[in-house]
Write a protein that holds these residues in place. Sequence first.
Motif, PDB file in Angstrom:
ATOM      1  N   ILE A 143      -9.067  -0.076  -1.666  1.00 40.41           N
ATOM      2  CA  ILE A 143      -8.059  -1.135  -1.687  1.00 40.41           C
ATOM      3  C   ILE A 143      -8.359  -2.094  -2.833  1.00 40.41           C
ATOM      4  O   ILE A 143      -9.515  -2.468  -3.053  1.00 40.41           O
ATOM      5  CB  ILE A 143      -7.997  -1.873  -0.333  1.00 40.41           C
ATOM      6  N   ASN A 146      -4.712   3.693  11.455  1.00 39.48           N
ATOM      7  CA  ASN A 146      -3.371   3.800  10.881  1.00 39.48           C
ATOM      8  C   ASN A 146      -3.037   5.242  10.510  1.00 39.48           C
ATOM      9  O   ASN A 146      -1.912   5.700  10.693  1.00 39.48           O
ATOM     10  CB  ASN A 146      -3.257   2.915   9.633  1.00 39.48           C
ATOM     11  N   TYR A 147      -3.989   5.943   9.956  1.00 38.54           N
ATOM     12  CA  TYR A 147      -3.801   7.346   9.580  1.00 38.54           C
ATOM     13  C   TYR A 147      -3.385   8.155  10.805  1.00 38.54           C
ATOM     14  O   TYR A 147      -2.458   8.978  10.749  1.00 38.54           O
ATOM     15  CB  TYR A 147      -5.100   7.873   8.992  1.00 38.54           C
ATOM     16  N   ILE A 184     -10.571   7.839   2.746  1.00 31.88           N
ATOM     17  CA  ILE A 184     -10.162   6.451   2.935  1.00 31.88           C
ATOM     18  C   ILE A 184      -9.802   5.887   1.569  1.00 31.88           C
ATOM     19  O   ILE A 184     -10.667   5.737   0.712  1.00 31.88           O
ATOM     20  CB  ILE A 184     -11.295   5.607   3.552  1.00 31.88           C
ATOM     21  N   GLN A 192       0.818  -1.212   0.000  1.00 29.47           N
ATOM     22  CA  GLN A 192       0.000   0.000   0.000  1.00 29.47           C
ATOM     23  C   GLN A 192       0.851   1.261   0.000  1.00 29.47           C
ATOM     24  O   GLN A 192       0.571   2.218   0.709  1.00 29.47           O
ATOM     25  CB  GLN A 192      -0.934   0.006   1.216  1.00 29.47           C
ATOM     26  N   ILE A 230      -0.593   4.857  -0.258  1.00 28.10           N
ATOM     27  CA  ILE A 230      -1.310   5.441   0.873  1.00 28.10           C
ATOM     28  C   ILE A 230      -0.404   6.396   1.639  1.00 28.10           C
ATOM     29  O   ILE A 230      -0.865   7.301   2.304  1.00 28.10           O
ATOM     30  CB  ILE A 230      -1.839   4.338   1.810  1.00 28.10           C
ATOM     31  N   TYR A 245     -12.227  -2.441   7.042  1.00 26.40           N
ATOM     32  CA  TYR A 245     -11.045  -1.809   6.454  1.00 26.40           C
ATOM     33  C   TYR A 245     -11.037  -0.303   6.746  1.00 26.40           C
ATOM     34  O   TYR A 245     -10.000   0.282   7.069  1.00 26.40           O
ATOM     35  CB  TYR A 245     -11.001  -2.050   4.947  1.00 26.40           C
ATOM     36  N   SER A 258      -5.054  -2.730   7.108  1.00 27.83           N
ATOM     37  CA  SER A 258      -4.407  -1.601   6.455  1.00 27.83           C
ATOM     38  C   SER A 258      -2.945  -1.551   6.885  1.00 27.83           C
ATOM     39  O   SER A 258      -2.608  -1.929   8.004  1.00 27.83           O
ATOM     40  CB  SER A 258      -5.113  -0.296   6.845  1.00 27.83           C
ATOM     41  N   TYR A 275      -7.993   1.615   8.486  1.00 28.44           N
ATOM     42  CA  TYR A 275      -7.228   2.697   7.878  1.00 28.44           C
ATOM     43  C   TYR A 275      -7.253   3.948   8.744  1.00 28.44           C
ATOM     44  O   TYR A 275      -6.245   4.639   8.901  1.00 28.44           O
ATOM     45  CB  TYR A 275      -7.738   3.033   6.475  1.00 28.44           C
ATOM     46  N   GLU A 276      -8.420   4.250   9.322  1.00 27.80           N
ATOM     47  CA  GLU A 276      -8.508   5.464  10.145  1.00 27.80           C
ATOM     48  C   GLU A 276      -7.495   5.440  11.281  1.00 27.80           C
ATOM     49  O   GLU A 276      -6.819   6.444  11.545  1.00 27.80           O
ATOM     50  CB  GLU A 276      -9.913   5.628  10.730  1.00 27.80           C
ATOM     51  N   VAL A 315       0.206   1.366   6.606  1.00 27.86           N
ATOM     52  CA  VAL A 315       0.531   2.735   6.222  1.00 27.86           C
ATOM     53  C   VAL A 315       1.914   3.089   6.749  1.00 27.86           C
ATOM     54  O   VAL A 315       2.257   2.773   7.889  1.00 27.86           O
ATOM     55  CB  VAL A 315      -0.515   3.724   6.783  1.00 27.86           C
TER      56      VAL A 315
END
Length: 233
Positions: free
Chosen positions: A75, A124-125, A72, A56, A59, A117, A212, A121-122, A214
């Motif tokens: 994927i 990880n962000y 988001i 990824q 990202i 997912y 996710s 991702y949130e 990142v």
Amino acid sequence: MIKQTMVSMVVFGFLLASCGGGGGGGVVDKTPTDKTPSNNSQGTIKEPSFTGDGSQTTIDNTATLSPANYVIPSISEVDKQRFLDAVNNARAEARDCGDGKGVVPAANPLTWNDRLYGAAYEHNYDMANTDKFQHNGTGTQYDITGTKLGRASGANDRFVSSGYFEESLATDYGENLAVGNLDIEGAMKLWLGSSGHCANLMSADFKEMGMSRVQSVNNSGYYYFTHTLGVNQ
């Protein structure tokens, strides 16, 4: 800068676990999560932008966007399958997780859920922008759900915010975390090497997952993994 492998585990409902990597050994830390509702308004989803190898990398640029422009990334099917295969290949074998329960049987394969997912991702962000490795959100502008709540988000908040379940139906779920110079195989090796994480990954109660990966905004050698698990079908 994160300098070592870290493993943490949270128990809620079923097992809520997190794990971090990047160096040699591991540390286990049990931390509670809260259970406060949040609204169902994550972010918009962009067109597929992944590289097809599970890393990824595209990202990484998204993670530097202002939270006001938070999205988001979608994927690809290739990346979904690589993450699913890594988890389901582990679940396909009976194994002793070292948690005192002996050998547990192979578990049903998990299916992919895009809302899980989104929750993955949130988080990880948030972690990638702040380099804080924890289940709770940071309470900063990068904690998207937390910003809406006016406090640091908990894992349950992000599951509700992603639309995976309503607060009244929130029961059992899981969140695995990893950080370090890792690919999916490295993260799985760490999780399976920890008794609690292994038990979590092998749980037959979970039916669905999202994942996710990142890259840290401030430390290009480190990647944050968030692996979310749920029981809904």
